[in-house]
Design a protein around this motif. Structure first.
Motif, mmCIF file in Angstrom:
data_model
loop_
_atom_site.group_PDB
_atom_site.id
_atom_site.type_symbol
_atom_site.label_atom_id
_atom_site.label_comp_id
_atom_site.label_asym_id
_atom_site.label_seq_id
_atom_site.Cartn_x
_atom_site.Cartn_y
_atom_site.Cartn_z
ATOM 1 N N GLY A 38 -4.335 59.057 -6.043
ATOM 2 C CA GLY A 38 -3.946 58.384 -7.273
ATOM 3 C C GLY A 38 -2.593 58.883 -7.748
ATOM 4 N N ILE A 39 -1.757 57.965 -8.217
ATOM 5 C CA ILE A 39 -0.433 58.312 -8.734
ATOM 6 C C ILE A 39 -0.110 57.348 -9.867
ATOM 7 C CG2 ILE A 39 0.780 56.869 -7.066
ATOM 8 C CD1 ILE A 39 3.038 58.928 -7.075
ATOM 9 N N THR A 40 0.520 57.863 -10.908
ATOM 10 C CA THR A 40 0.947 57.033 -12.023
ATOM 11 C C THR A 40 2.461 57.145 -12.137
ATOM 12 O OG1 THR A 40 -1.129 57.444 -13.176
ATOM 13 C CG2 THR A 40 0.696 56.607 -14.490
ATOM 14 N N ASP A 41 3.126 56.013 -12.189
ATOM 15 C CA ASP A 41 4.581 55.969 -12.296
ATOM 16 C C ASP A 41 4.932 55.525 -13.712
ATOM 17 O OD1 ASP A 41 7.272 55.205 -12.283
ATOM 18 O OD2 ASP A 41 7.204 54.624 -10.183
ATOM 19 N N ILE A 42 5.550 56.431 -14.467
ATOM 20 C CA ILE A 42 5.969 56.119 -15.831
ATOM 21 C C ILE A 42 7.481 56.237 -15.870
ATOM 22 C CG2 ILE A 42 5.786 56.738 -18.262
ATOM 23 C CD1 ILE A 42 3.052 57.977 -17.594
ATOM 24 N N PHE A 43 8.147 55.102 -15.880
ATOM 25 C CA PHE A 43 9.605 55.032 -15.893
ATOM 26 C C PHE A 43 10.232 55.853 -14.762
ATOM 27 C CE2 PHE A 43 8.451 54.394 -20.428
ATOM 28 C CZ PHE A 43 8.836 53.066 -20.513
ATOM 29 N N GLY A 44 9.632 55.762 -13.552
ATOM 30 C CA GLY A 44 10.168 56.445 -12.382
ATOM 31 C C GLY A 44 9.743 57.892 -12.240
ATOM 32 N N TYR A 45 8.952 58.399 -13.150
ATOM 33 C CA TYR A 45 8.451 59.768 -13.096
ATOM 34 C C TYR A 45 7.024 59.703 -12.575
ATOM 35 C CZ TYR A 45 8.186 64.650 -14.642
ATOM 36 O OH TYR A 45 8.090 66.016 -14.683
ATOM 37 N N HIS A 46 6.732 60.357 -11.447
ATOM 38 C CA HIS A 46 5.424 60.272 -10.791
ATOM 39 C C HIS A 46 4.497 61.391 -11.250
ATOM 40 C CE1 HIS A 46 8.172 58.287 -7.826
ATOM 41 N NE2 HIS A 46 7.314 57.339 -8.114
ATOM 42 N N TRP A 47 3.282 61.019 -11.638
ATOM 43 C CA TRP A 47 2.269 61.965 -12.102
ATOM 44 C C TRP A 47 1.049 61.873 -11.194
ATOM 45 C CZ3 TRP A 47 2.883 64.577 -16.880
ATOM 46 C CH2 TRP A 47 3.980 64.180 -17.637
ATOM 47 N N CYS A 48 0.506 63.025 -10.768
ATOM 48 C CA CYS A 48 -0.767 63.017 -10.033
ATOM 49 C C CYS A 48 -1.894 62.873 -11.056
ATOM 50 C CB CYS A 48 -0.930 64.283 -9.188
ATOM 51 S SG CYS A 48 -1.127 65.820 -10.104
ATOM 52 N N ASP A 49 -3.095 62.558 -10.597
ATOM 53 C CA ASP A 49 -4.223 62.337 -11.511
ATOM 54 C C ASP A 49 -4.570 63.589 -12.312
ATOM 55 O OD1 ASP A 49 -4.467 59.710 -10.773
ATOM 56 O OD2 ASP A 49 -6.109 60.052 -9.352
ATOM 57 N N GLU A 50 -4.444 64.778 -11.688
ATOM 58 C CA GLU A 50 -4.787 66.013 -12.383
ATOM 59 C C GLU A 50 -3.827 66.282 -13.553
ATOM 60 O OE1 GLU A 50 -4.390 65.979 -8.967
ATOM 61 O OE2 GLU A 50 -6.539 65.869 -8.543
ATOM 62 N N CYS A 51 -2.533 66.108 -13.313
ATOM 63 C CA CYS A 51 -1.550 66.334 -14.385
ATOM 64 C C CYS A 51 -1.703 65.305 -15.496
ATOM 65 C CB CYS A 51 -0.129 66.280 -13.825
ATOM 66 S SG CYS A 51 0.305 67.724 -12.838
ATOM 67 N N LEU A 52 -1.973 64.066 -15.122
ATOM 68 C CA LEU A 52 -2.136 63.022 -16.132
ATOM 69 C C LEU A 52 -3.370 63.279 -16.983
ATOM 70 C CD1 LEU A 52 -0.713 60.462 -17.058
ATOM 71 C CD2 LEU A 52 -2.216 59.169 -15.573
ATOM 72 N N ALA A 53 -4.440 63.760 -16.364
ATOM 73 C CA ALA A 53 -5.672 64.064 -17.109
ATOM 74 C C ALA A 53 -5.448 65.234 -18.059
ATOM 75 C CB ALA A 53 -6.807 64.380 -16.147
ATOM 76 N N ASP A 54 -4.615 66.199 -17.650
ATOM 77 C CA ASP A 54 -4.316 67.336 -18.524
ATOM 78 C C ASP A 54 -3.522 66.925 -19.753
ATOM 79 O OD1 ASP A 54 -5.632 69.005 -16.792
ATOM 80 O OD2 ASP A 54 -3.800 69.752 -15.815
ATOM 81 N N LYS A 55 -2.720 65.880 -19.625
ATOM 82 C CA LYS A 55 -1.842 65.439 -20.721
ATOM 83 C C LYS A 55 -2.540 64.468 -21.680
ATOM 84 C CE LYS A 55 2.052 67.108 -18.755
ATOM 85 N NZ LYS A 55 1.484 68.328 -18.207
ATOM 86 N N ARG A 56 -3.657 63.879 -21.243
ATOM 87 C CA ARG A 56 -4.346 62.899 -22.081
ATOM 88 C C ARG A 56 -5.075 63.589 -23.212
ATOM 89 N NH1 ARG A 56 -7.846 58.703 -19.233
ATOM 90 N NH2 ARG A 56 -7.497 57.738 -21.216
ATOM 91 N N ARG A 57 -5.219 62.875 -24.305
ATOM 92 C CA ARG A 57 -5.981 63.390 -25.431
ATOM 93 C C ARG A 57 -6.737 62.238 -26.082
ATOM 94 N NH1 ARG A 57 -2.668 63.167 -30.552
ATOM 95 N NH2 ARG A 57 -0.866 61.923 -29.944
ATOM 96 N N ILE A 58 -7.782 62.550 -26.770
ATOM 97 C CA ILE A 58 -8.604 61.546 -27.446
ATOM 98 C C ILE A 58 -8.229 61.541 -28.923
ATOM 99 C CG2 ILE A 58 -10.935 60.870 -28.068
ATOM 100 C CD1 ILE A 58 -11.890 62.188 -25.487
ATOM 101 N N LEU A 59 -7.980 60.378 -29.467
ATOM 102 C CA LEU A 59 -7.607 60.254 -30.876
ATOM 103 C C LEU A 59 -8.843 60.124 -31.750
ATOM 104 C CD1 LEU A 59 -4.645 57.776 -30.504
ATOM 105 C CD2 LEU A 59 -4.555 60.233 -30.784
#
Length: 57
Positions: free
Chosen positions: A36-57
């Motif tokens: 899994g990879i997420t591309d946000i404006f050309g910046y690639h994030w692995c699933d682990e890093c993206l999960a670490d950055k997510r938060r619940i409002l």
């Protein structure tokens, strides 16, 4: 490993490790085909890093 006469080496040799397709721009973790990879404006994030950055409002 016991040698079997007439058995080809390629049948007993494990496959080469696959080459990474990309790397996570945050942690540098190699990413392979099917990861899994997420591309946000050309910046690639692995699933682990993206999960670490997510938060619940």
């Amino acid at each position: 490993m016991e040698h079997i006469p007439g058995y080809d080496d390629w049948k007993t040799t494990p496959p080469d490790d696959p080459e990474p397709v990309a790397y996570c721009d945050d942690c540098g973790h190699p990413l392979f085909e099917g990861d899994g990879i997420t591309d946000i404006f050309g910046y690639h994030w692995c699933d682990e890093c993206l999960a670490d950055k997510r938060r619940i409002l």
